[in-house]
Scaffold this motif. Structure first.
Motif, PDB file in Angstrom:
ATOM      1  N   GLY A 111      15.262  50.338   7.257  1.00 25.09           N
ATOM      2  CA  GLY A 111      16.983  51.190   7.168  1.00 25.09           C
ATOM      3  C   GLY A 111      17.113  52.289   6.790  1.00 25.09           C
ATOM      4  O   GLY A 111      16.514  53.161   7.527  1.00 25.09           O
ATOM      5  N   HIS A 112      17.724  52.803   5.479  1.00 25.75           N
ATOM      6  CA  HIS A 112      17.945  54.071   5.314  1.00 25.75           C
ATOM      7  C   HIS A 112      18.603  54.797   5.770  1.00 25.75           C
ATOM      8  O   HIS A 112      19.165  55.654   5.684  1.00 25.75           O
ATOM      9  CB  HIS A 112      16.637  54.784   4.694  1.00 25.75           C
ATOM     10  N   THR A 113      18.543  55.345   7.462  1.00 27.76           N
ATOM     11  CA  THR A 113      18.874  56.452   8.119  1.00 27.76           C
ATOM     12  C   THR A 113      20.477  55.848   8.150  1.00 27.76           C
ATOM     13  O   THR A 113      21.427  56.738   9.365  1.00 27.76           O
ATOM     14  CB  THR A 113      18.344  56.446   9.776  1.00 27.76           C
ATOM     15  N   HIS A 114      21.067  54.241   8.244  1.00 30.80           N
ATOM     16  CA  HIS A 114      22.498  54.134   8.239  1.00 30.80           C
ATOM     17  C   HIS A 114      22.616  54.243   9.409  1.00 30.80           C
ATOM     18  O   HIS A 114      24.498  54.208  10.386  1.00 30.80           O
ATOM     19  CB  HIS A 114      23.242  54.755   7.149  1.00 30.80           C
ATOM     20  N   ARG A 115      22.080  54.359  10.792  1.00 27.35           N
ATOM     21  CA  ARG A 115      21.973  53.260  11.879  1.00 27.35           C
ATOM     22  C   ARG A 115      21.819  52.926  13.058  1.00 27.35           C
ATOM     23  O   ARG A 115      20.176  52.514  12.650  1.00 27.35           O
ATOM     24  CB  ARG A 115      21.702  55.341  12.161  1.00 27.35           C
ATOM     25  N   PRO A 116      22.211  51.908  13.428  1.00 22.91           N
ATOM     26  CA  PRO A 116      21.732  50.932  14.833  1.00 22.91           C
ATOM     27  C   PRO A 116      20.959  50.897  14.939  1.00 22.91           C
ATOM     28  O   PRO A 116      20.943  51.912  16.334  1.00 22.91           O
ATOM     29  CB  PRO A 116      22.457  50.236  14.471  1.00 22.91           C
ATOM     30  N   VAL A 117      19.357  50.645  15.129  1.00 20.12           N
ATOM     31  CA  VAL A 117      18.780  51.053  16.680  1.00 20.12           C
ATOM     32  C   VAL A 117      17.617  49.523  16.719  1.00 20.12           C
ATOM     33  O   VAL A 117      17.954  48.663  16.146  1.00 20.12           O
ATOM     34  CB  VAL A 117      17.273  51.861  16.306  1.00 20.12           C
ATOM     35  N   VAL A 118      17.908  49.206  18.121  1.00 14.09           N
ATOM     36  CA  VAL A 118      16.770  48.192  18.462  1.00 14.09           C
ATOM     37  C   VAL A 118      16.344  48.843  19.822  1.00 14.09           C
ATOM     38  O   VAL A 118      16.503  49.217  21.424  1.00 14.09           O
ATOM     39  CB  VAL A 118      17.211  47.511  19.380  1.00 14.09           C
ATOM     40  N   GLU A 119      14.899  49.689  20.196  1.00  9.98           N
ATOM     41  CA  GLU A 119      13.688  49.508  20.632  1.00  9.98           C
ATOM     42  C   GLU A 119      12.891  49.377  20.837  1.00  9.98           C
ATOM     43  O   GLU A 119      12.702  48.381  19.871  1.00  9.98           O
ATOM     44  CB  GLU A 119      13.678  51.559  20.303  1.00  9.98           C
ATOM     45  N   GLN A 120      11.747  48.775  22.330  1.00 13.44           N
ATOM     46  CA  GLN A 120      10.765  48.629  22.539  1.00 13.44           C
ATOM     47  C   GLN A 120      10.095  49.243  22.466  1.00 13.44           C
ATOM     48  O   GLN A 120      10.206  50.309  23.696  1.00 13.44           O
ATOM     49  CB  GLN A 120      11.322  47.682  23.565  1.00 13.44           C
ATOM     50  N   TYR A 121       9.024  48.778  21.995  1.00 13.79           N
ATOM     51  CA  TYR A 121       7.485  49.684  23.072  1.00 13.79           C
ATOM     52  C   TYR A 121       6.598  49.113  23.725  1.00 13.79           C
ATOM     53  O   TYR A 121       5.666  48.365  22.006  1.00 13.79           O
ATOM     54  CB  TYR A 121       6.853  50.250  21.299  1.00 13.79           C
ATOM     55  N   ASN A 122       6.026  48.913  24.379  1.00 13.94           N
ATOM     56  CA  ASN A 122       5.685  47.753  24.677  1.00 13.94           C
ATOM     57  C   ASN A 122       5.944  45.970  24.528  1.00 13.94           C
ATOM     58  O   ASN A 122       7.207  46.019  24.458  1.00 13.94           O
ATOM     59  CB  ASN A 122       3.490  47.342  24.692  1.00 13.94           C
ATOM     60  N   ASN A 123       4.948  45.522  23.444  1.00 17.38           N
ATOM     61  CA  ASN A 123       5.119  43.739  22.491  1.00 17.38           C
ATOM     62  C   ASN A 123       5.387  44.788  21.200  1.00 17.38           C
ATOM     63  O   ASN A 123       5.238  43.580  20.920  1.00 17.38           O
ATOM     64  CB  ASN A 123       3.703  43.117  22.767  1.00 17.38           C
ATOM     65  N   LEU A 124       6.147  45.680  20.946  1.00 14.59           N
ATOM     66  CA  LEU A 124       6.614  46.275  19.472  1.00 14.59           C
ATOM     67  C   LEU A 124       8.461  45.913  19.695  1.00 14.59           C
ATOM     68  O   LEU A 124       8.278  47.314  20.065  1.00 14.59           O
ATOM     69  CB  LEU A 124       5.859  47.243  18.974  1.00 14.59           C
ATOM     70  N   TYR A 125       8.383  45.535  19.001  1.00 15.80           N
ATOM     71  CA  TYR A 125       9.995  46.124  18.679  1.00 15.80           C
ATOM     72  C   TYR A 125      10.339  46.958  17.138  1.00 15.80           C
ATOM     73  O   TYR A 125       9.693  46.197  16.171  1.00 15.80           O
ATOM     74  CB  TYR A 125      11.079  44.466  18.311  1.00 15.80           C
ATOM     75  N   LEU A 126      10.880  47.985  17.459  1.00 14.40           N
ATOM     76  CA  LEU A 126      11.537  48.695  16.130  1.00 14.40           C
ATOM     77  C   LEU A 126      12.800  48.171  16.140  1.00 14.40           C
ATOM     78  O   LEU A 126      13.971  48.700  17.080  1.00 14.40           O
ATOM     79  CB  LEU A 126      11.229  50.074  16.386  1.00 14.40           C
ATOM     80  N   ILE A 127      13.292  47.626  15.042  1.00 15.54           N
ATOM     81  CA  ILE A 127      15.248  47.976  14.687  1.00 15.54           C
ATOM     82  C   ILE A 127      14.875  48.394  13.348  1.00 15.54           C
ATOM     83  O   ILE A 127      14.285  48.899  12.515  1.00 15.54           O
ATOM     84  CB  ILE A 127      15.232  46.197  14.936  1.00 15.54           C
ATOM     85  N   ASN A 128      16.812  48.545  13.497  1.00 11.66           N
ATOM     86  CA  ASN A 128      17.572  49.715  12.763  1.00 11.66           C
ATOM     87  C   ASN A 128      18.892  48.627  12.690  1.00 11.66           C
ATOM     88  O   ASN A 128      19.328  49.022  13.454  1.00 11.66           O
ATOM     89  CB  ASN A 128      17.516  50.580  11.561  1.00 11.66           C
ATOM     90  N   PRO A 129      19.052  47.942  11.455  1.00 12.54           N
ATOM     91  CA  PRO A 129      20.950  46.962  11.804  1.00 12.54           C
ATOM     92  C   PRO A 129      21.847  47.702  11.140  1.00 12.54           C
ATOM     93  O   PRO A 129      22.733  47.495  11.557  1.00 12.54           O
ATOM     94  CB  PRO A 129      20.242  46.297  10.647  1.00 12.54           C
ATOM     95  N   GLY A 130      21.568  49.841  10.786  1.00 10.49           N
ATOM     96  CA  GLY A 130      22.678  50.427  10.741  1.00 10.49           C
ATOM     97  C   GLY A 130      23.027  49.799   8.820  1.00 10.49           C
ATOM     98  O   GLY A 130      22.022  49.593   8.367  1.00 10.49           O
ATOM     99  N   SER A 131      24.149  50.020   8.577  1.00 11.30           N
ATOM    100  CA  SER A 131      24.525  50.282   7.610  1.00 11.30           C
ATOM    101  C   SER A 131      25.916  49.401   6.960  1.00 11.30           C
ATOM    102  O   SER A 131      26.797  49.441   8.598  1.00 11.30           O
ATOM    103  CB  SER A 131      25.148  51.325   7.061  1.00 11.30           C
ATOM    104  N   LEU A 132      26.126  48.113   6.306  1.00 11.98           N
ATOM    105  CA  LEU A 132      27.055  47.600   6.662  1.00 11.98           C
ATOM    106  C   LEU A 132      28.382  47.974   5.221  1.00 11.98           C
ATOM    107  O   LEU A 132      29.258  47.578   5.592  1.00 11.98           O
ATOM    108  CB  LEU A 132      27.027  45.769   5.477  1.00 11.98           C
ATOM    109  N   CYS A 133      27.945  49.477   4.452  1.00 10.37           N
ATOM    110  CA  CYS A 133      29.111  50.228   3.745  1.00 10.37           C
ATOM    111  C   CYS A 133      28.875  51.493   4.435  1.00 10.37           C
ATOM    112  O   CYS A 133      30.486  51.451   4.535  1.00 10.37           O
ATOM    113  CB  CYS A 133      28.688  49.126   2.235  1.00 10.37           C
ATOM    114  N   TYR A 134      28.073  52.768   4.688  1.00 10.43           N
ATOM    115  CA  TYR A 134      28.380  53.675   4.639  1.00 10.43           C
ATOM    116  C   TYR A 134      27.809  53.877   6.249  1.00 10.43           C
ATOM    117  O   TYR A 134      26.553  54.575   6.164  1.00 10.43           O
ATOM    118  CB  TYR A 134      27.812  54.407   3.674  1.00 10.43           C
ATOM    119  N   PRO A 135      28.065  53.785   7.715  1.00  8.67           N
ATOM    120  CA  PRO A 135      27.351  54.157   8.269  1.00  8.67           C
ATOM    121  C   PRO A 135      27.909  55.495   9.093  1.00  8.67           C
ATOM    122  O   PRO A 135      29.258  55.986   8.543  1.00  8.67           O
ATOM    123  CB  PRO A 135      28.203  52.815   9.584  1.00  8.67           C
TER     124      PRO A 135
END
Length: 161
Positions: free
Chosen positions: A108-132
């Protein structure tokens, strides 16, 4: 299996309640930190396991800073991200995830949603439900679903209004 992934609720659970209304029942919840004392209330909202970590605003909590666990066939690493400098980029958390041999790293922490794939690894950040903080500034979360073939799928979702 359906998993709701959230972060940075900062003690305000109204939008988590709205997200649960939108998604319907989920099998588990992952919270990437900055819960601010609402852990027990969140556990009561979910009929299933809750994987929660402490964020930089979670003082006096007994939550761990990081978790590694398995769902379906995937090893998952959850952290808030401050220890890996995620505000400056994902290189350090990517390196950490690779060194731990996980297939999904959630932060989390960045308050910005992200889904990125690096080969067989996914980096995900849901963003923020309160302070996007992303363009458009809509509260966000991720629906993570494992299908019958044990493939994982991610969808960034936004609350309206």
């Amino acid at each position: 299996m359906r998993v709701l992934v959230v972060s940075d609720t900062h003690g305000h659970l109204e939008n988590l309640e709205r997200a649960l209304e939108e998604t319907g029942p989920v099998d588990a919840l992952m919270h990437c930190g900055d819960i601010e004392g609402q852990e027990e209330r969140i556990r009561r909202m979910i009929d299933g396991p809750c994987y929660m970590v402490a964020g930089n605003n979670d003082w006096g909590t007994e939550l761990r800073r990081e978790l590694v666990f398995t769902l379906d066939d995937y090893r998952i690493f959850v952290t808030h991200g401050t220890a890996y400098g995620v505000s400056l980029g994902t290189e350090r958390i990517l390196d950490e995830a690779l060194s731990r041999g996980v297939q999904i790293a959630a932060f989390g922490h960045t308050h910005r949603p992200v889904v990125e794939q690096y080969n067989n690894l996914y980096l995900i950040n849901p963003g923020s439900l309160c302070y996007p903080r992303q363009l458009g500034r809509k509260p966000s979360y991720i629906m993570m679903e494992f299908d019958r073939d044990h493939e994982v799928h991610f969808k960034i979702c936004y609350l309206e209004g």
